[in-house]
Write a protein that holds these residues in place. Structure first.
Motif, PDB file in Angstrom:
ATOM      1  N   THR A 283       0.834  -1.203   0.000  1.00  0.00           N
ATOM      2  CA  THR A 283       0.000   0.000   0.000  1.00  0.00           C
ATOM      3  C   THR A 283       0.868   1.251   0.000  1.00  0.00           C
ATOM      4  OG1 THR A 283      -1.841  -1.092   1.151  1.00  0.00           O
ATOM      5  CG2 THR A 283      -1.720   1.308   1.306  1.00  0.00           C
ATOM      6  N   GLU A 284       1.909   1.247   0.805  1.00  0.00           N
ATOM      7  CA  GLU A 284       2.811   2.396   0.870  1.00  0.00           C
ATOM      8  C   GLU A 284       3.484   2.658  -0.475  1.00  0.00           C
ATOM      9  OE1 GLU A 284       4.104   2.145   5.607  1.00  0.00           O
ATOM     10  OE2 GLU A 284       5.634   2.057   4.041  1.00  0.00           O
ATOM     11  N   LYS A 285       3.892   1.584  -1.151  1.00  0.00           N
ATOM     12  CA  LYS A 285       4.560   1.764  -2.448  1.00  0.00           C
ATOM     13  C   LYS A 285       3.629   2.416  -3.469  1.00  0.00           C
ATOM     14  CE  LYS A 285       8.250  -0.314  -0.894  1.00  0.00           C
ATOM     15  NZ  LYS A 285       7.801  -0.563   0.490  1.00  0.00           N
ATOM     16  N   ALA A 286       2.339   2.077  -3.413  1.00  0.00           N
ATOM     17  CA  ALA A 286       1.371   2.704  -4.314  1.00  0.00           C
ATOM     18  C   ALA A 286       1.271   4.201  -4.037  1.00  0.00           C
ATOM     19  CB  ALA A 286       0.005   2.036  -4.159  1.00  0.00           C
ATOM     20  N   VAL A 287       1.350   4.569  -2.766  1.00  0.00           N
ATOM     21  CA  VAL A 287       1.332   5.985  -2.391  1.00  0.00           C
ATOM     22  C   VAL A 287       2.605   6.675  -2.872  1.00  0.00           C
ATOM     23  CG1 VAL A 287       1.292   7.614  -0.460  1.00  0.00           C
ATOM     24  CG2 VAL A 287      -0.156   5.566  -0.392  1.00  0.00           C
ATOM     25  N   PHE A 288       3.741   6.002  -2.741  1.00  0.00           N
ATOM     26  CA  PHE A 288       5.009   6.595  -3.200  1.00  0.00           C
ATOM     27  C   PHE A 288       4.963   6.886  -4.704  1.00  0.00           C
ATOM     28  CE2 PHE A 288       7.456   4.125   0.330  1.00  0.00           C
ATOM     29  CZ  PHE A 288       6.903   4.954   1.286  1.00  0.00           C
ATOM     30  N   ALA A 289       4.356   5.975  -5.464  1.00  0.00           N
ATOM     31  CA  ALA A 289       4.235   6.182  -6.906  1.00  0.00           C
ATOM     32  C   ALA A 289       3.396   7.427  -7.197  1.00  0.00           C
ATOM     33  CB  ALA A 289       3.617   4.951  -7.561  1.00  0.00           C
ATOM     34  N   LYS A 290       2.374   7.636  -6.407  1.00  0.00           N
ATOM     35  CA  LYS A 290       1.533   8.826  -6.555  1.00  0.00           C
ATOM     36  C   LYS A 290       2.344  10.079  -6.258  1.00  0.00           C
ATOM     37  CE  LYS A 290      -2.582  10.996  -4.558  1.00  0.00           C
ATOM     38  NZ  LYS A 290      -3.670  10.841  -3.534  1.00  0.00           N
ATOM     39  N   TRP A 291       3.135  10.046  -5.194  1.00  0.00           N
ATOM     40  CA  TRP A 291       3.954  11.205  -4.825  1.00  0.00           C
ATOM     41  C   TRP A 291       4.968  11.538  -5.924  1.00  0.00           C
ATOM     42  CZ3 TRP A 291       5.220   9.556   0.914  1.00  0.00           C
ATOM     43  CH2 TRP A 291       4.077   9.734   1.699  1.00  0.00           C
ATOM     44  N   ALA A 292       5.482  10.497  -6.570  1.00  0.00           N
ATOM     45  CA  ALA A 292       6.513  10.706  -7.596  1.00  0.00           C
ATOM     46  C   ALA A 292       5.989  11.463  -8.807  1.00  0.00           C
ATOM     47  CB  ALA A 292       7.085   9.357  -8.030  1.00  0.00           C
ATOM     48  N   LYS A 293       4.679  11.556  -8.946  1.00  0.00           N
ATOM     49  CA  LYS A 293       4.098  12.297 -10.063  1.00  0.00           C
ATOM     50  C   LYS A 293       4.055  13.801  -9.805  1.00  0.00           C
ATOM     51  CE  LYS A 293       1.200   8.384 -11.447  1.00  0.00           C
ATOM     52  NZ  LYS A 293      -0.192   7.866 -11.616  1.00  0.00           N
ATOM     53  N   SER A 294       4.190  14.183  -8.542  1.00  0.00           N
ATOM     54  CA  SER A 294       4.145  15.606  -8.204  1.00  0.00           C
ATOM     55  C   SER A 294       5.398  16.086  -7.475  1.00  0.00           C
ATOM     56  CB  SER A 294       2.912  15.904  -7.336  1.00  0.00           C
ATOM     57  OG  SER A 294       2.921  15.106  -6.148  1.00  0.00           O
ATOM     58  N   HIS A 295       6.340  15.185  -7.222  1.00  0.00           N
ATOM     59  CA  HIS A 295       7.595  15.532  -6.575  1.00  0.00           C
ATOM     60  C   HIS A 295       8.750  14.988  -7.420  1.00  0.00           C
ATOM     61  CE1 HIS A 295       4.746  15.818  -3.211  1.00  0.00           C
ATOM     62  NE2 HIS A 295       5.622  16.618  -2.618  1.00  0.00           N
ATOM     63  N   PRO A 296       9.930  15.581  -7.321  1.00  0.00           N
ATOM     64  CA  PRO A 296      11.094  15.084  -8.078  1.00  0.00           C
ATOM     65  C   PRO A 296      11.677  13.832  -7.446  1.00  0.00           C
ATOM     66  CG  PRO A 296      11.734  16.982  -6.749  1.00  0.00           C
ATOM     67  CD  PRO A 296      10.241  16.838  -6.590  1.00  0.00           C
ATOM     68  N   ILE A 297      10.958  12.718  -7.583  1.00  0.00           N
ATOM     69  CA  ILE A 297      11.377  11.435  -7.013  1.00  0.00           C
ATOM     70  C   ILE A 297      11.592  10.440  -8.143  1.00  0.00           C
ATOM     71  CG2 ILE A 297      10.805   9.578  -5.413  1.00  0.00           C
ATOM     72  CD1 ILE A 297       8.835  11.465  -4.045  1.00  0.00           C
ATOM     73  N   LYS A 298      12.738   9.770  -8.130  1.00  0.00           N
ATOM     74  CA  LYS A 298      13.027   8.716  -9.102  1.00  0.00           C
ATOM     75  C   LYS A 298      13.326   7.424  -8.351  1.00  0.00           C
ATOM     76  CE  LYS A 298      15.074  11.843 -12.524  1.00  0.00           C
ATOM     77  NZ  LYS A 298      16.310  12.182 -13.306  1.00  0.00           N
ATOM     78  N   PHE A 299      12.794   6.331  -8.875  1.00  0.00           N
ATOM     79  CA  PHE A 299      13.042   5.021  -8.282  1.00  0.00           C
ATOM     80  C   PHE A 299      13.947   4.216  -9.214  1.00  0.00           C
ATOM     81  CE2 PHE A 299       9.093   6.571  -6.501  1.00  0.00           C
ATOM     82  CZ  PHE A 299       9.219   6.263  -5.153  1.00  0.00           C
ATOM     83  N   LEU A 300      15.055   3.755  -8.680  1.00  0.00           N
ATOM     84  CA  LEU A 300      16.079   3.088  -9.468  1.00  0.00           C
ATOM     85  C   LEU A 300      16.460   1.737  -8.855  1.00  0.00           C
ATOM     86  CD1 LEU A 300      18.302   6.270  -9.784  1.00  0.00           C
ATOM     87  CD2 LEU A 300      16.768   5.400 -11.549  1.00  0.00           C
ATOM     88  N   SER A 301      16.929   0.835  -9.710  1.00  0.00           N
ATOM     89  CA  SER A 301      17.449  -0.470  -9.250  1.00  0.00           C
ATOM     90  C   SER A 301      16.471  -1.238  -8.370  1.00  0.00           C
ATOM     91  CB  SER A 301      18.761  -0.281  -8.498  1.00  0.00           C
ATOM     92  OG  SER A 301      19.727   0.343  -9.295  1.00  0.00           O
TER      93      SER A 301
END
Length: 307
Positions: A283-301
């Motif tokens: 559930t938290e990861k789904a929220v993080f994906a949402k945040w990444a659409k409005s914040h400069p967040i990149k998920f790598l590796s």
């Protein structure tokens, strides 16, 4: 003749000033760690100077995190934060050199670097630590808090463990650590900040954390903290909410430093369905994906494909 020499001196001086200004501007916006410049500019060239560029929120104190025991607010800002997950996904990715280039490197709990440098990097500028992991740090106090360790520690936990009236077991441990190692830089979340993180969970998921039998993860507190303090965020080794059901599923240990330990996806699925006391990792990861659409967040590796 005098005027010719004078004009040449002015031109040379002006050129040097322009070059120096350009150099400082480039380095101040660069992702390179500040300490690479110390051999040239001396010890007076500090991290504070690197991150004091107005009008960004470099000077804003973060009152949700107070130092032990002086109760001073945390003052920290980073251009590029590399948040290194404790996941087994970090293994064999060889992300270490890329991570080491970041302005600030964040880790969680007691995740080690020694022996894993190729995959997770060398430096640790900040650790976000769960109240349940503090005893693990206390077992190696010289390693975590000793002289020469410049890491900032941000410890989160419920009021019952963090209370400062002598009855907070975890707070007492941290206070003793600072007494033994005066250079240790340890901060704890306030009760108001803890409540705020619960409020964010309810707002994003529609579920009350306590009523749903959930415990927020260290990753949750880390991302919320990073969005306040980092201009750009790069998260390494964190899987998204659909990864465990994908064809590219990779079986790895829950922690990269615990070979042969429980499987990460099995652990996530167990926690997600636990009626009480579970971390809602998926559930938290789904929220993080949402945040990444409005914040400069990149998920790598592995890299996340955000829709």
């Amino acid at each position: 003749m005098f005027w010719q020499h004078f004009r040449k001196s002015v031109i040379v001086s002006s050129s040097l000033i322009v070059v120096l200004c350009l150099f400082l501007v480039v380095m101040n916006y660069s992702e390179k760690p500040y300490f690479l410049l110390q051999p040239m500019l001396g010890q007076s060239f500090s991290r504070t100077w690197m991150f004091s560029r107005a009008p960004h929120k470099a000077f804003r104190p973060h009152y949700g995190y107070l130092s032990v025991p002086s109760q001073k607010p945390l003052k920290l800002h980073c251009e590029v934060c590399s948040i290194v997950s404790s996941s087994g996904q970090m293994l064999d990715r060889e992300a270490g050199p890329d991570i080491d280039q970041s302005s600030c490197i964040w880790r969680m709990n007691n995740a080690p670097t020694r022996g894993f440098e190729r995959d997770v990097g060398h430096r640790t500028d900040l650790r976000v630590v769960s109240h349940t992991s503090v005893p693990l740090l206390i077992q190696k106090p010289q390693h975590f808090f000793g002289q020469g360790n410049e890491t900032v520690y941000v410890v989160w936990g419920p009021f019952r463990n963090m209370r400062q009236d002598g009855k907070g077991i975890v707070y007492n441990m941290l206070k003793q650590a600072v007494e033994n190692y005066p250079h240790a830089r340890i901060y704890v979340t306030t009760e108001e900040r803890m409540n705020y993180c619960d409020t964010v969970f309810k707002k994003e998921t529609g579920k009350d954390r306590i009523q749903s039998g959930s415990y927020l993860s260290t990753g949750w507190f880390t991302l919320i903290l990073a969005m306040d303090m980092c201009k750009e965020i790069r998260v390494y080794g964190m899987i998204n909410d659909t990864y465990c059901k994908s064809e590219s599923f990779r079986k790895v240990p829950y922690h990269y430093y615990e070979a042969g330990s429980r499987d990460e996806c099995a652990e996530y699925l167990l926690h997600e369905s636990a009626p009480y006391g579970g971390h809602r990792f998926i559930t938290e990861k789904a929220v993080f994906a949402k945040w990444a659409k409005s914040h400069p967040i990149k998920f790598l590796s592995p890299e996340w494909q955000l829709s």
